[in-house]
Design a protein around this motif. Structure first.
Motif, short mmCIF file in Angstrom:
data_model
loop_
_atom_site.label_atom_id
_atom_site.label_comp_id
_atom_site.label_asym_id
_atom_site.label_seq_id
_atom_site.Cartn_x
_atom_site.Cartn_y
_atom_site.Cartn_z
N LEU A 123 10.71 23.87 -43.96
CA LEU A 123 11.34 22.85 -44.80
C LEU A 123 12.62 23.38 -45.44
CD1 LEU A 123 8.16 21.38 -46.57
CD2 LEU A 123 9.61 20.21 -44.91
N ILE A 124 12.56 24.61 -45.96
CA ILE A 124 13.74 25.19 -46.63
C ILE A 124 14.87 25.40 -45.63
CG2 ILE A 124 14.59 27.23 -47.85
CD1 ILE A 124 11.82 27.50 -49.10
N ILE A 125 14.55 25.96 -44.45
CA ILE A 125 15.59 26.21 -43.45
C ILE A 125 16.22 24.90 -42.98
CG2 ILE A 125 15.98 27.05 -41.10
CD1 ILE A 125 13.92 29.22 -41.62
N THR A 126 15.39 23.89 -42.75
CA THR A 126 15.91 22.59 -42.31
C THR A 126 16.84 21.98 -43.36
OG1 THR A 126 13.90 22.22 -41.02
CG2 THR A 126 15.28 20.30 -41.48
N TYR A 127 16.42 22.08 -44.62
CA TYR A 127 17.23 21.51 -45.71
C TYR A 127 18.58 22.25 -45.83
CZ TYR A 127 18.74 20.24 -50.40
OH TYR A 127 19.48 19.81 -51.46
N LEU A 128 18.53 23.58 -45.81
CA LEU A 128 19.76 24.35 -45.96
C LEU A 128 20.69 24.14 -44.77
CD1 LEU A 128 18.39 27.71 -47.43
CD2 LEU A 128 19.54 25.84 -48.63
N LEU A 129 20.12 24.01 -43.56
CA LEU A 129 20.96 23.78 -42.38
C LEU A 129 21.67 22.44 -42.49
CD1 LEU A 129 21.84 24.70 -39.56
CD2 LEU A 129 19.80 23.59 -38.64
N MET A 130 20.96 21.40 -42.91
CA MET A 130 21.60 20.09 -43.06
C MET A 130 22.59 20.09 -44.21
SD MET A 130 18.63 17.29 -42.17
CE MET A 130 17.56 17.84 -43.51
N ALA A 131 22.30 20.85 -45.27
CA ALA A 131 23.24 20.92 -46.39
C ALA A 131 24.56 21.54 -45.95
CB ALA A 131 22.63 21.74 -47.52
N SER A 132 24.50 22.53 -45.07
CA SER A 132 25.74 23.15 -44.58
C SER A 132 26.49 22.20 -43.64
CB SER A 132 25.42 24.47 -43.87
OG SER A 132 24.63 24.24 -42.72
N LEU A 133 25.76 21.42 -42.85
CA LEU A 133 26.41 20.50 -41.91
C LEU A 133 27.03 19.30 -42.62
CD1 LEU A 133 23.82 20.54 -38.96
CD2 LEU A 133 26.02 21.72 -39.09
N PHE A 134 26.32 18.74 -43.61
CA PHE A 134 26.82 17.57 -44.33
C PHE A 134 27.71 17.96 -45.51
CE2 PHE A 134 23.18 15.53 -42.25
CZ PHE A 134 23.77 14.36 -41.81
N GLU A 135 27.74 19.27 -45.84
CA GLU A 135 28.52 19.76 -46.98
C GLU A 135 28.11 19.04 -48.26
OE1 GLU A 135 32.62 19.44 -46.00
OE2 GLU A 135 32.55 20.99 -44.45
N SER A 136 26.81 18.84 -48.38
CA SER A 136 26.26 18.16 -49.55
C SER A 136 24.80 18.54 -49.70
CB SER A 136 26.39 16.64 -49.40
OG SER A 136 25.67 15.97 -50.42
N PHE A 137 24.36 18.65 -50.95
CA PHE A 137 22.94 18.91 -51.20
C PHE A 137 22.17 17.61 -51.44
CE2 PHE A 137 24.75 23.03 -52.37
CZ PHE A 137 23.89 23.88 -51.69
N LEU A 138 22.89 16.50 -51.57
CA LEU A 138 22.24 15.23 -51.89
C LEU A 138 21.75 14.51 -50.62
CD1 LEU A 138 21.48 13.26 -54.12
CD2 LEU A 138 23.74 12.21 -53.87
N TYR A 139 22.58 14.41 -49.60
CA TYR A 139 22.19 13.68 -48.39
C TYR A 139 21.04 14.36 -47.63
CZ TYR A 139 26.52 11.16 -49.32
OH TYR A 139 27.51 10.41 -49.92
N PRO A 140 21.02 15.69 -47.52
CA PRO A 140 19.84 16.32 -46.88
C PRO A 140 18.54 16.02 -47.61
CG PRO A 140 21.65 17.87 -46.94
CD PRO A 140 22.07 16.68 -47.76
N PHE A 141 18.61 15.86 -48.93
CA PHE A 141 17.40 15.50 -49.67
C PHE A 141 16.89 14.13 -49.26
CE2 PHE A 141 15.38 13.51 -53.37
CZ PHE A 141 14.34 14.40 -53.59
N VAL A 142 17.81 13.20 -49.03
CA VAL A 142 17.42 11.86 -48.57
C VAL A 142 16.78 11.95 -47.18
CG1 VAL A 142 18.28 9.57 -47.94
CG2 VAL A 142 19.19 10.74 -49.94
N ILE A 143 17.36 12.79 -46.32
CA ILE A 143 16.82 12.94 -44.96
C ILE A 143 15.42 13.53 -45.01
CG2 ILE A 143 17.15 14.16 -42.79
CD1 ILE A 143 20.17 13.95 -43.26
N MET A 144 15.18 14.50 -45.91
CA MET A 144 13.88 15.16 -45.98
C MET A 144 12.78 14.23 -46.47
SD MET A 144 14.39 18.15 -44.81
CE MET A 144 12.86 18.96 -45.24
N LEU A 145 13.14 13.04 -46.97
CA LEU A 145 12.11 12.08 -47.38
C LEU A 145 11.32 11.55 -46.18
CD1 LEU A 145 14.06 10.03 -50.08
CD2 LEU A 145 12.26 11.71 -50.47
N SER A 146 11.80 11.78 -44.96
CA SER A 146 11.06 11.33 -43.78
C SER A 146 9.92 12.28 -43.42
CB SER A 146 12.01 11.21 -42.59
OG SER A 146 12.62 12.47 -42.30
N VAL A 147 9.85 13.46 -44.07
CA VAL A 147 8.80 14.43 -43.73
C VAL A 147 7.43 14.03 -44.29
CG1 VAL A 147 8.08 16.84 -44.00
CG2 VAL A 147 10.46 16.29 -43.46
N PRO A 148 7.30 13.60 -45.57
CA PRO A 148 5.96 13.21 -46.06
C PRO A 148 5.30 12.10 -45.24
CG PRO A 148 7.45 13.52 -47.91
CD PRO A 148 8.29 13.61 -46.68
#
Length: 389
Positions: free
Chosen positions: A214-239
């Motif tokens: 989960l942490i690696i996926t979040y940090l990878l998307m944060a680097s790609l989107f250059e934002s910490f907010l949008y990856p958090f929205v994407i991670m809502l699909s995991v639960p």
């Protein structure tokens, strides 16, 4: 580690006194049948001491007088009774052992005391003058765990009982009372091992692996989107994916056959983390592209257009992935139970997560973009006020 490959719990009892170990093993053997009804228990080695054996107890004083040690006496007896490996040679590419042993027709149990031992002083003395020879009974084998004598009670719970539940029952109702009564204080000990314990340890390790994924996926998307907010929205699909995996496993247990939560099944939840975020990434990425192309477009309209353009490839991807893994769940055959749990978790997680993603991600993406726009206006307004001052 797979429960279907070997569903067993090993109760390892260690200590110096073999008689006491056998006594403890007998008590635990009888208690296991009561604590885990329907289980199968097997002592390793047997708790029966009726196996005949010849015991040789060297007299160290007499042996020292003729220049022998207990080890040398044991080696001489072993060579004449069982044979001793002295060398080897190669024959047509194979290693052939050279074994020294006594004549096959000389040995009888009552003749061991008359066995002639050659001493360093060139004398032949009977074994009975150097050691006490006893014909008695004992176990058929003696196992050791970390240099201590050990007896193992191997328990196989019934199919309807989870390994972890049986492990907890044995720990609470058998092992812990023995510890409280002081019957397994040092140098005696008792440990729970076997596939159940390995499964528990691996499950704990996989929990940390899931968190790391989960942490690696979040940090990878944060680097790609250059934002910490949008990856958090994407991670809502995991639960929802985790809930779908559980539902898929429950459906297999209900409709097809019993499927345990084994290591491959747990691995399916780790795989879901990297798979189910793809649909959310498509929606978020397309929305950002639309807003870059038309900065004045309304946020909700941009999200609606992104979903309209990406819903078809999302469903195509999910359907092909789910149909491709259906044989893992539906097809019978040898070894199918190993992969059925993995397939059910991934299929259930993909389907449920995709359905919820089309509702959750647009909603929270709209809130996230509104928050981002509000923060941008606040920062811009504060900067203008500072410039005006």
């Amino acid at each position: 580690l797979f429960q279907r490959g070997g569903r067993s719990i090993d109760i390892e009892i260690t200590g110096p006194d073999l008689d006491r170990l056998i006594s403890l093993g007998g008590r635990i053997f009888s208690q296991v049948m009561e604590v885990v009804p329907g289980s199968q228990a097997r002592p390793i080695p047997s708790l029966d001491l009726g196996n005949p054996e010849v015991r040789i107890l060297p007299d160290r004083v007499r042996a020292a007088e003729v220049g022998l040690t207990a080890r040398e006496i044991g080696a001489a007896v072993n060579a004449l009774v069982d044979g001793a490996l002295i060398d080897g040679y190669q024959y047509q590419g194979e290693e052939i052992d050279l074994t020294l042993r006594g004549m096959e027709d000389w040995f009888r149990t009552q003749d061991i005391g008359n066995l002639q031992i050659y001493t360093p002083r060139g004398q032949l003395v009977p074994l009975s003058s150097l050691a006490t020879v006893e014909v008695t009974t004992g176990p058929e084998q003696i196992n050791h765990i970390e240099r201590s004598r050990a007896i193992t009670i191997q328990v196989t719970p019934p199919e309807g009982t989870a390994l972890e539940a049986a492990l907890d029952q044995i720990e609470e109702l058998i092992v812990q009372p023995l510890r409280d009564q002081g019957e397994i204080d040092p140098p005696y000990g008792i440990e729970l091992a076997g596939t159940a314990n390995d499964l528990k340890k691996t499950g704990e390790a996989l929990q940390w692996n899931l968190l790391l994924a989960l942490i690696i996926t979040y940090l990878l998307m944060a680097s790609l989107f250059e934002s910490f907010l949008y990856p958090f929205v994407i991670m809502l699909s995991v639960p929802p994916a985790a809930a779908g995996g559980i539902l898929g496993l429950a459906a297999v247990n209900l409709l097809i056959s019993h499927q345990a939560l084994d290591i491959l099944t747990m691995l399916g939840f780790v795989i879901l983390v990297g798979v189910v975020v793809n649909a959310a990434i498509l929606i978020v990425h397309q929305t950002l592209n639309i807003r870059r192309a038309d900065p004045d477009i309304e946020t909700r309209l941009a999200i609606r257009q992104a979903v309209d353009s990406r819903v078809r490839p999302i469903f195509m991807s999910v359907i092909t992935s789910a149909v491709g893994m259906l044989p893992l769940v539906l097809f019978p055959g040898a070894g199918s139970e190993l992969y059925r749990g993995l397939g059910s978790v991934v299929i259930g997680g993909l389907v449920v997560s995709t359905i919820f993603t089309l509702f959750l991600v647009p909603t929270f993406l709209s809130l996230a973009m509104d928050l981002s726009d509000w923060l941008g206006r606040q920062v811009k307004g504060g900067g203008n006020a500072g410039a005006g001052a």
